[in-house]
Design a protein around this motif. Structure first.
Motif, mmCIF file in Angstrom:
data_model
loop_
_atom_site.group_PDB
_atom_site.id
_atom_site.type_symbol
_atom_site.label_atom_id
_atom_site.label_comp_id
_atom_site.label_asym_id
_atom_site.label_seq_id
_atom_site.Cartn_x
_atom_site.Cartn_y
_atom_site.Cartn_z
ATOM 1 N N ALA A 1 0.825 -1.207 0.000
ATOM 2 C CA ALA A 1 0.000 0.000 0.000
ATOM 3 C C ALA A 1 0.854 1.250 0.000
ATOM 4 N N GLY A 2 2.048 1.158 0.550
ATOM 5 C CA GLY A 2 2.934 2.309 0.589
ATOM 6 C C GLY A 2 3.738 2.497 -0.679
ATOM 7 N N ALA A 3 3.587 1.610 -1.642
ATOM 8 C CA ALA A 3 4.309 1.732 -2.918
ATOM 9 C C ALA A 3 3.334 1.498 -4.056
ATOM 10 N N PRO A 4 2.408 2.417 -4.237
ATOM 11 C CA PRO A 4 1.334 2.192 -5.220
ATOM 12 C C PRO A 4 1.783 2.320 -6.670
ATOM 13 N N ASP A 5 2.963 2.857 -6.915
ATOM 14 C CA ASP A 5 3.369 3.146 -8.286
ATOM 15 C C ASP A 5 4.366 2.133 -8.865
ATOM 16 N N ARG A 6 4.591 1.052 -8.204
ATOM 17 C CA ARG A 6 5.546 0.066 -8.736
ATOM 18 C C ARG A 6 5.155 -1.341 -8.328
ATOM 19 N N SER A 7 5.727 -2.315 -9.015
ATOM 20 C CA SER A 7 5.477 -3.713 -8.680
ATOM 21 C C SER A 7 6.273 -4.092 -7.436
ATOM 22 N N LEU A 8 5.673 -4.975 -6.661
ATOM 23 C CA LEU A 8 6.331 -5.443 -5.454
ATOM 24 C C LEU A 8 6.190 -6.964 -5.400
ATOM 25 N N PHE A 9 7.307 -7.636 -5.072
ATOM 26 C CA PHE A 9 7.330 -9.087 -4.962
ATOM 27 C C PHE A 9 7.373 -9.469 -3.493
ATOM 28 N N CYS A 10 6.466 -10.351 -3.071
ATOM 29 C CA CYS A 10 6.481 -10.827 -1.682
ATOM 30 C C CYS A 10 7.843 -11.448 -1.382
ATOM 31 N N SER A 11 8.324 -11.254 -0.170
ATOM 32 C CA SER A 11 9.674 -11.704 0.198
ATOM 33 C C SER A 11 9.645 -12.854 1.193
ATOM 34 N N ALA A 12 8.565 -13.652 1.163
ATOM 35 C CA ALA A 12 8.450 -14.758 2.121
ATOM 36 C C ALA A 12 9.354 -15.929 1.771
ATOM 37 N N CYS A 13 9.629 -16.141 0.468
ATOM 38 C CA CYS A 13 10.423 -17.306 0.038
ATOM 39 C C CYS A 13 11.901 -16.951 0.043
ATOM 40 N N PRO A 14 12.709 -17.565 0.899
ATOM 41 C CA PRO A 14 14.133 -17.207 0.982
ATOM 42 C C PRO A 14 14.919 -17.585 -0.268
ATOM 43 N N THR B 1 16.380 -24.225 2.158
ATOM 44 C CA THR B 1 17.000 -22.900 2.181
ATOM 45 C C THR B 1 16.655 -22.111 3.439
ATOM 46 N N LYS B 2 15.678 -22.577 4.227
ATOM 47 C CA LYS B 2 15.403 -21.942 5.521
ATOM 48 C C LYS B 2 16.615 -22.043 6.444
ATOM 49 N N LYS B 3 17.435 -23.079 6.255
ATOM 50 C CA LYS B 3 18.641 -23.216 7.072
ATOM 51 C C LYS B 3 19.576 -22.034 6.830
#
Length: 590
Positions: A131-144, A193-195
């Motif tokens: 919501a704080g970056a409405p003008d660009r694409s954002l990729f979720c960072s959950a997957c390490p 990769t969680k390790k």
């Protein structure tokens, strides 16, 4: 044995099982495999620990670091907490799910909770950042694995990552606030990769140990804990919202209450390396959605390299959906814990040699791929093109022998050289016993040239043995035959070529050895005849000598008898027995 892992290395090779198939090179998305002497090694500086090679290796030659002993020490210290990844219903049977908390407590954990608690916090933080970056694409960072790939191989795109802590780390942050900063925390899930994620310097102290589901099963078996013997019990805290959907494609956005309609332009779900790469390539274009949920494993976390069992991903997905559906809670805290943000920065690959066009051309020349039309780009070596493989050879990650077409050409050339230089005659016939090909030795034996190609074998020799093969009465014939027309004696091996209507004849010239054998036989007969003649001569000579000796003996006996007779007469003439024997004997004087 395994190649010794370097400090911090998670994934490595069991050399005893590595079979020179190069499959790990083909499937590794970042080509972090080095081939040396036909053995595949994982390069930790290039590896993102996604576990693809572990999952795909047909020989089980790739493995990950085992941390069960570390977890045992943490539990033994007291007050340890277990964080169980939301994909666990896909790993265990339905009847085992309610028994798993009891099994973990038997292992010594004082607190047992679902990581889905942290997934809820992570999802809401991601929504807030988007919501704080409405003008660009954002990729979720959950997957390490996605994060590490972007940092190492797409450093210029790290600003596309949302910067929210993953569910594991968000849950760890929550548990530290709840249980105290010194409580040992062990995460258990499907991801290798969680390790590596837990060991990142910026996350130091949040997670003390990461185990895969495979390691958990090993630990339970080693401790003699059978889930059938465990009572049903609940977790020590329940996740909020629909966060149990988190490990599936779209689960993160659904937990964040963001639309995941596949026809929705503002959101996109991608899984697998190829989809992630293409989505990032388009991230700065007008075609890119505002929020992308990338999962490195196809179909999501349920396909992690640390899973076990015989279920396929769709059965695992159904199990997670069933668990989430019967236990979902639409409520949840909207006030998030502090410290759920993180930052990502580009990393650099190890410095390598500077690759020039001349160096690439030299490698391609060695494998017979100088011309563009000779470069098949077949991918059998594991690289996308012949040029990529050549560059990998220059970097020391690959070998020229990994090129299958090149090795096939070498094998064919060696085969041809062996046949052409063989001292034995070799001929190949078709199903009609017509000559297809022959080597120089065969032409020399049978005084022929290539002009006989296409003619029936009867042109050169008696075809009867080949006719027996063609009739199917025999599959192989070994015989010695004399070819008088050519003053030739051969030991012949004739057989049907498996899988083909063709026949092969191998002719070993034994003419010289047969002539030598005949000469030896004649010499032996001559020697025996001479021995017999000598023996007969010796016997005849002995008989003659015996005859002469007999005559001489008889004559001597007659002579002696005459002498004795003369002596007796002399005594009588002297008046009796005389003392002397001749006129010179005068007797004895006194």
């Amino acid at each position: 044995m395994k190649n010794e892992p370097r400090a911090g290395q998670i994934v490595f090779t069991n050399k005893a099982r590595c079979r020179d198939c190069n499959r790990c090179v083909r499937v590794c998305p970042v080509k972090a495999i080095r081939i040396t002497g036909g053995q595949a090694y994982v390069e930790p500086e290039r590896c993102i620990n996604c576990g693809t090679c572990i999952r795909e290796c047909p020989q089980g030659a790739k493995s990950f670091r085992n941390d069960v002993a570390v977890a045992e020490r943490l539990v033994a210290s007291g007050g340890a907490a277990a964080s169980l990844a939301p994909s666990f219903p896909g790993e265990f049977e339905a009847w085992e799910l309610k028994r798993l908390p009891s099994a973990l407590r038997r292992l010594g954990f004082a607190f047992v909770a679902e990581t889905a608690v942290g997934a809820y916090f992570s999802a809401l933080k991601t929504r807030e950042l988007a919501a704080g970056a409405p003008d660009r694409s954002l990729f979720c960072s959950a997957c390490p694995a996605v994060v590490r790939y972007v940092e190492l191989y797409r450093g210029g795109d790290t600003d596309l990552l949302a910067g929210a802590l993953s569910p594991m780390l968000a849950h760890a942050r929550h548990l530290r606030d709840k249980l105290g900063p010194k409580a040992p925390l062990v995460f258990i899930g499907p991801c290798v990769t969680k390790k590596a994620e837990a060991e990142r310097p910026e996350h130091n102290g949040l997670i003390d140990c990461v185990l895969t589901f495979a390691e958990l099963r090993e630990w339970l078996a080693r401790s003699g804990i059978d889930l059938k013997d465990c009572e049903e019990s609940g977790f020590d805290e329940q996740p909020a919202g629909v966060s149990r959907f988190y490990p599936l494609e779209g689960g993160g956005l659904r937990t964040a209450a963001v639309s995941i309609d596949p026809l929705e332009r503002d959101t996109l779900l991608v899984s697998g390396f190829e989809e992630i790469n293409e989505a990032m390539d388009a991230a700065r274009s007008e075609a890119s959605p505002r929020l992308v949920e990338p999962l490195f494993c196809r179909h999501g976390c349920i396909a992690g390299a640390g899973t076990t069992g015989g279920r396929n991903v769709f059965e695992r997905r159904a199990a997670v959906l069933a668990w989430a559906a019967q236990r979902q809670d639409t409520g949840g805290e909207e006030v998030l814990p502090a410290g759920l943000e993180t930052a990502f920065s580009p990393d650099s690959l190890p410095a390598g040699v500077e690759i020039t066009a001349e160096m690439v051309a030299k490698v391609l020349e060695r494998t017979g791929q100088v011309r563009e039309e000779d470069r098949l780009n077949c991918g059998s070596c594991g690289y996308g093109s012949c040029r990529e493989r050549a560059e990998a050879v220059i970097r020391g990650l690959a070998e020229p022998e990994m090129c299958i077409p090149y090795m096939r050409r070498l094998a064919e050339q060696r085969k041809d050289r062996i046949i052409e230089t063989s001292p034995n005659g070799i001929v190949i016939l078709d199903e009609r016993l017509q000559i297809l090909s022959m080597n120089p030795a065969f032409r020399r034996f049978f005084l022929c040239s290539e002009a006989v190609s296409g003619r029936h074998i009867s042109t050169l020799m008696d075809p009867e043995p080949f006719e027996r093969l063609a009739a199917g009465r025999e599959d192989k014939i070994e015989m010695t035959a004399q070819h008088s027309r050519y003053n030739l004696i051969c030991r012949q091996i004739l057989y049907r070529l498996p899988g083909e209507d063709q026949f092969v004849g191998i002719f070993v010239n034994i003419t010289g050895s047969r002539e030598s054998q005949d000469r030896l036989e004649r010499l032996r007969e001559q020697t025996l005849q001479q021995a017999r003649e000598l023996l007969e001569h010796q016997i005849g000579t002995a008989q003659q000598i015996a005859h002469f000796l007999g005559e001489s003996t008889a004559r001597g006996q007659v002579l002696v008898e005459n002498i004795l007779r003369l002596a007796g007469d002399s005594r009588d003439n002297n008046g009796g027995a005389g003392k002397g024997f001749g006129p010179w004997d005068t007797g004895t004087s006194k």
